[in-house]
Motif scaffolding. Structure first.
Motif, mmCIF file in Angstrom:
data_model
loop_
_atom_site.group_PDB
_atom_site.id
_atom_site.type_symbol
_atom_site.label_atom_id
_atom_site.label_comp_id
_atom_site.label_asym_id
_atom_site.label_seq_id
_atom_site.Cartn_x
_atom_site.Cartn_y
_atom_site.Cartn_z
ATOM 1 N N ASP A 238 -7.947 -38.386 19.422
ATOM 2 C CA ASP A 238 -9.403 -38.563 19.156
ATOM 3 C C ASP A 238 -10.269 -38.938 20.052
ATOM 4 O OD1 ASP A 238 -8.404 -37.956 16.304
ATOM 5 O OD2 ASP A 238 -7.914 -40.130 16.007
ATOM 6 N N ALA A 239 -9.704 -39.478 21.244
ATOM 7 C CA ALA A 239 -10.641 -39.751 22.283
ATOM 8 C C ALA A 239 -11.093 -38.512 23.264
ATOM 9 C CB ALA A 239 -10.070 -40.935 22.904
ATOM 10 N N ILE A 240 -10.163 -37.677 23.242
ATOM 11 C CA ILE A 240 -10.351 -36.802 24.518
ATOM 12 C C ILE A 240 -10.853 -35.193 23.917
ATOM 13 C CG2 ILE A 240 -9.052 -35.502 26.325
ATOM 14 C CD1 ILE A 240 -6.851 -37.749 26.135
ATOM 15 N N LEU A 241 -11.609 -34.564 24.547
ATOM 16 C CA LEU A 241 -12.238 -33.456 24.442
ATOM 17 C C LEU A 241 -11.944 -32.556 25.834
ATOM 18 C CD1 LEU A 241 -13.623 -30.917 22.902
ATOM 19 C CD2 LEU A 241 -15.894 -31.993 23.850
ATOM 20 N N PHE A 242 -11.412 -31.279 25.648
ATOM 21 C CA PHE A 242 -11.224 -30.566 26.896
ATOM 22 C C PHE A 242 -11.944 -29.056 26.304
ATOM 23 C CE2 PHE A 242 -9.067 -26.729 28.899
ATOM 24 C CZ PHE A 242 -9.507 -27.264 30.217
ATOM 25 N N ALA A 243 -12.810 -28.657 27.374
ATOM 26 C CA ALA A 243 -13.580 -27.525 27.151
ATOM 27 C C ALA A 243 -13.671 -26.567 28.358
ATOM 28 C CB ALA A 243 -14.960 -27.968 26.439
ATOM 29 N N SER A 244 -13.406 -25.268 28.232
ATOM 30 C CA SER A 244 -13.525 -24.392 29.216
ATOM 31 C C SER A 244 -13.902 -22.962 28.913
ATOM 32 C CB SER A 244 -12.005 -24.305 29.906
ATOM 33 O OG SER A 244 -11.758 -23.512 30.839
ATOM 34 N N CYS A 245 -14.553 -22.620 29.855
ATOM 35 C CA CYS A 245 -15.208 -20.888 29.875
ATOM 36 C C CYS A 245 -14.491 -20.287 30.886
ATOM 37 C CB CYS A 245 -16.535 -21.064 29.452
ATOM 38 S SG CYS A 245 -17.319 -19.470 29.339
ATOM 39 N N GLN A 246 -13.857 -19.059 30.724
ATOM 40 C CA GLN A 246 -13.049 -18.461 31.847
ATOM 41 C C GLN A 246 -12.917 -16.983 31.642
ATOM 42 O OE1 GLN A 246 -11.335 -21.330 30.219
ATOM 43 N NE2 GLN A 246 -10.871 -19.907 28.672
#
Length: 903
Positions: free
Chosen positions: A649-657
């Motif tokens: 619940d503490a981590i967010l990963f976001a990527s655009c590629q």
């Protein structure tokens, strides 16, 4: 044979004897005598002296090889300037490749002054990048081609650009003068680069007032000294692809002296008013000129809190219209001043407008406001971390990095850091903007990461394997055993293991600096780590298993790395921050704008959730029937927590590629494992992240084609709102710059420009201001177009990113503004569609009129065109319409009608 060899040496050009790129090397070493020798000039001078001065060579005139003469390269550049499309989908046409080794009879091989080296530079470019004035003058005198650009920058732009480097600050004005003398003053200053920037745009952006004065001298007639006012007026009003004038850039960067120069120069030119109207000052017109986001220079000055510049712009704008101008989201400059954290400046400007210049001490108030801004910036400094150890990570033999062999070097090599942080290599971050400006600090000796900090993210067996391979290599990188590999594209040397741990240590130091200074209420709030090897493809065991980021899938065998990466610096820093500073850093957001999917980071993030790995085991030999003595499955538990069981619940990963058509690494399809905030980017199939782990957002942009607008939309409408709603205590960025339009490593996907990196960084800064007390750690990943060094796409993109990190932006991110801009784009698209439909109805009505005209119908039948009742015509009614074909047919019918007396 010896005699033949000696005879051949007489006729072979000296440059071929000394080496293929000897002319380039002479210019790089500022050896004008060697250059003369290579061009055969010393022999001509000696022969002339022997003949008593007869046969002296004639000097080349200013028109020969002129920058703006009749060369094809210049015509191509003009075509680029006239193109109104803001996208830069292709590389500039001035880039020249290396000629074939065996093609010694080619024109390029014989024309030594205009030959390209394997970095795409001619000797003229090399002279400018290395500050060799004598070599530059000699090449100009001998007729070198001045119409060939370097990475989209014409020769004069390169001369201006290197003026930002302290050791070339005195050289740049003299170089600009030499080019203007040779190519013609006015013709030179008017030329634009592939972003439609004139040399004045560059000078204003960098604050080079001495060069700007030289450029203005080009508008004066050499004989009479009379200034071409009309041309000067147009020059000051020229806008680039963003719609910015030179005054926009000077106001944005805080160059008060440049603003004064631009306004005072504009005051020498008066615009004639219409009948019954008073003449308007050009300076006033400049102050109210809008860019394509409807921002006037005052918007930029107030966003950055530049008080001196703001008052000068207001003084030049007698009508006060600039204060009323609204940008695309409806904000005036004064509204921006308050929103960007400069409320005291907003109040003083309001007071200035009420009292006027006579009742307001501008100098005293501006000095006080600038002091307040400086005090605020003391708490908002940006730290740049680099280390020479990272340059010792050799991916090829050092000799390969020299001219003549560089085309054989892998894209990930030590020169990537040198074009950023090495003074001798024209490192763009060594310019005065990032060294003399108090907003930036430097750290040159980060420590190695502790093994315990790395093992929060990676497995020991992988670390040990990398260590063993590196230690087994020779210390001599030029030795046959000096370079090894972990997989097909990840080369290493003996010192790579140390470099990897220093890169991880730099990212850990970045976290420490942020937290230590924030606890004191002063110091660093942003950090950029200029380190290598990169890391976002490195998962817990190195290479991500079979392309999947799901931790329940068994690790693949054989390969122990991926995509030039060794340790995942971003994940190491995030895990360290959450663990060591757990009382302060409870949530983190990891974002990635590299053109390749950060599959390693995604795998590291996914591993914080306890999982069970089920792996098939075969024991005993095959008895020939296809069975084994023992066959079964082994269950093992996998868990790499950063803190505890609540990491999910503490981590967010976001990527655009880029994604699709087998684009590396094959993962990163559009998906969101959390709540769908906006449905513009739904899951449409493809690789999926680990659904039971932390929230992971991917936006995969298909190609190969330029998709700048879609990329920006993905960040604005999907990723940024998700990051903001996560409310992170720390934002970490995988800063890859290989999505640039000129970077070959993206295979044509996305195609960004420097301004795009600056925009997304500013938006992340605003989110950090709102939720993270401004804390951002940015770590270098990809970006490989280093040709042109200071003017390379890679260097300029990194500078744009670091510039945005170090700006005086205290504004908090606003989702309402993003929605307002989104709605505006929707309205624009709807208006375009409405106009297209109206045009279509008009065309159909015209066609119906022609159908109803008997004379036209008869003529159409004779011409073999379809009639009003033809089957093809009837089928078209319910389908899409080919506008090109329809227009062509209507034109034919109109001509036929006219020939029969119809309308």
């Amino acid at each position: 044979m010896d005699a033949l060899d000696a005879l051949e040496g007489v006729f072979v050009h000296p440059a071929r004897v000394r080496g293929r790129y000897a002319v380039h090397d002479a210019c790089e070493g500022d050896d004008v005598e060697l250059l003369k020798d290579l061009l055969g000039l010393n022999k001509e001078e000696e022969a002339a002296a022997a003949k008593g001065g007869e046969g002296q060579r004639e000097e080349v005139g200013a028109g020969d090889g002129g920058e703006n003469g009749s060369g094809p390269a210049d015509e191509e550049m003009k075509d680029k300037i006239e193109d109104d499309d803001d996208d830069d989908d292709s590389d500039d046409g001035d880039f020249g490749g290396e000629e074939d080794d065996d093609d010694e009879n080619s024109d390029e091989a014989d024309n030594l002054m205009d030959a390209f080296d394997d970095s795409g530079c001619t000797p003229l470019h090399v002279s400018l990048l290395n500050g060799s004035l004598e070599c530059l003058n000699l090449l100009l005198q001998e007729g070198a081609d001045t119409g060939v650009g370097c990475e989209g920058s014409p020769l004069i732009h390169v001369a201006v650009s290197v003026g930002c480097l302290d050791h070339l600050r005195l050289f740049a004005p003299e170089a600009a003068k030499a080019i203007m003398r040779h190519c013609g003053g006015l013709e030179t200053v008017l030329i634009a680069d592939d972003f439609r920037r004139t040399p004045l745009h560059i000078a204003a952006d960098l604050g080079l007032g001495d060069i700007a004065k030289i450029l203005f001298s080009g508008f004066a007639d050499e004989a009479t000294g009379e200034v071409d006012s009309s041309a000067l007026r147009d020059y000051l009003l020229v806008r680039d692809k963003l719609g910015n004038t030179a005054l926009h850039y000077a106001s944005l960067r805080g160059h008060a002296d440049m603003v004064d120069l631009l306004l005072s120069t504009a005051n020498t030119v008066k615009l004639s008013g219409g009948e019954g109207e008073a003449a308007v000052q050009l300076s006033e017109l400049l102050c109210t000129t809008k860019n394509y986001k409807k921002c006037v220079p005052l918007h930029f000055a107030l966003r950055q809190g530049h008080a001196q510049i703001a008052f000068r712009l207001l003084s030049a704008d007698a009508s006060g219209n600039s204060t009323k101008c609204k940008d695309i989201v409806g904000n005036t400059p004064l509204v921006d001043a308050g929103a960007y954290g400069h409320g005291d400046l907003k109040e003083k400007i309001s007071e200035f407008r009420a009292k006027g210049s006579s009742g307001f001490d501008v100098d005293a108030e501006a000095a006080s406001l600038e002091g307040n801004r400086s005090e605020a910036m003391q708490k908002n400094k940006t730290l740049i971390i680099r280390s020479e150890v990272c340059e010792n990570h050799f991916t090829c033999r050092p000799a390969t990095l020299s001219r003549g062999y560089f085309s054989q070097a892998p894209p990930e090599n030590p020169h990537r850091l040198k074009v950023l942080t090495s003074r001798e290599h024209g490192g763009i971050l060594t310019s005065s903007e990032f060294t003399a400006n108090g907003a930036y600090l430097w750290e040159h000796n980060p420590p190695k990461a502790k093994m315990s900090d790395v093992l929060r993210v990676h497995e020991w067996h992988y670390i040990k394997h990398v260590k063993d391979v590196c230690e087994g290599l020779s210390e001599d990188g030029n030795d046959v055993d000096g370079i090894g590999s972990l997989d097909g594209d990840t080369q290493i040397s003996r010192f790579t293991f140390d470099a990897a741990f220093v890169a991880a240590g730099a990212s850990i130091m970045a976290v420490d600096k942020l937290m230590e200074d924030s606890s004191k209420g002063s110091g660093v709030s942003k950090v950029f780590c200029a380190v290598r090897p990169p890391g976002h493809h490195a998962g817990p065991t190195g290479a991500v298993s079979g392309g999947s980021t799901d931790p329940t899938i068994p690790a693949m065998g054989g390969s122990h790395s991926h995509g030039f990466c060794l340790l995942n610096n971003l994940a190491v820093a995030a895990a360290y921050a959450m663990n060591i500073y757990r009382k302060k850093i409870k949530k983190v957001a990891l974002v990635d704008f590299d053109v390749h999917h950060g599959n390693g980071t995604e795998a590291c993030v996914s591993s914080v959730t306890p999982t069970v790995l089920k792996q098939r085991m075969l024991i005993g030999g095959n008895d020939g029937s296809g069975t084994y003595k023992f066959e079964g499955f082994v269950r093992s538990h996998k868990f790499k927590p950063w803190v505890d069981m609540n990491d999910k619940d503490a981590i967010l990963f976001a990527s655009c590629q880029g994604y699709g058509n087998h684009f590396y690494p094959g993962t990163g399809a559009t998906d969101d494992t959390g709540a769908q905030e906006m449905d513009d980017f739904p899951y449409v199939g493809g690789s999926r992240p680990f659904l039971d782990g932390p929230r992971i957002i991917n936006v995969g942009i298909k190609g190969p084609k330029s998709e700048r607008q879609l990329w920006k939309k993905a960040w604005r409408d999907k990723i940024l709102p998700a990051v903001a709603s996560h409310e992170p205590d720390l934002i970490l960025i995988s800063a890859g710059f290989d999505a640039h339009a000129k970077d070959d490593m993206n295979s044509g996907y996305i195609g960004l420009l420097e301004c795009d990196y600056e925009w997304v960084t500013e938006e992340l800064v605003k989110i950090a201001n709102k939720h993270s007390e401004g804390r951002i750690v940015s770590i270098l990943e990809g970006g490989y177009r280093i040709q042109g060094r200071t003017v390379s796409p890679f260097a300029r993109s990194v500078a744009a990113h670091v510039r945005a990190l170090g700006g005086a932006i205290f504004k908090e991110w606003s989702e309402a503004e993003q929605i307002k801009e989104r709605d505006r784009e929707i309205r624009i698209e709807q208006e375009k569609l409405r106009k297209q439909q109206e045009e279509l109805q008009k065309l159909l009505a015209e066609r119906q009129d022609l159908d109803d005209n008997p004379a036209t119908n008869e003529n159409r039948e004779e011409a073999g065109l379809e009639g009003p009742s033809s089957p093809k015509r009837r089928r078209r009614g319910g389908g899409s319409i080919d506008y090109v074909a329809l227009n062509a047919q209507l034109e034919k019918e109109a001509e036929a009608a006219k020939s029969n007396g119809g309308e």
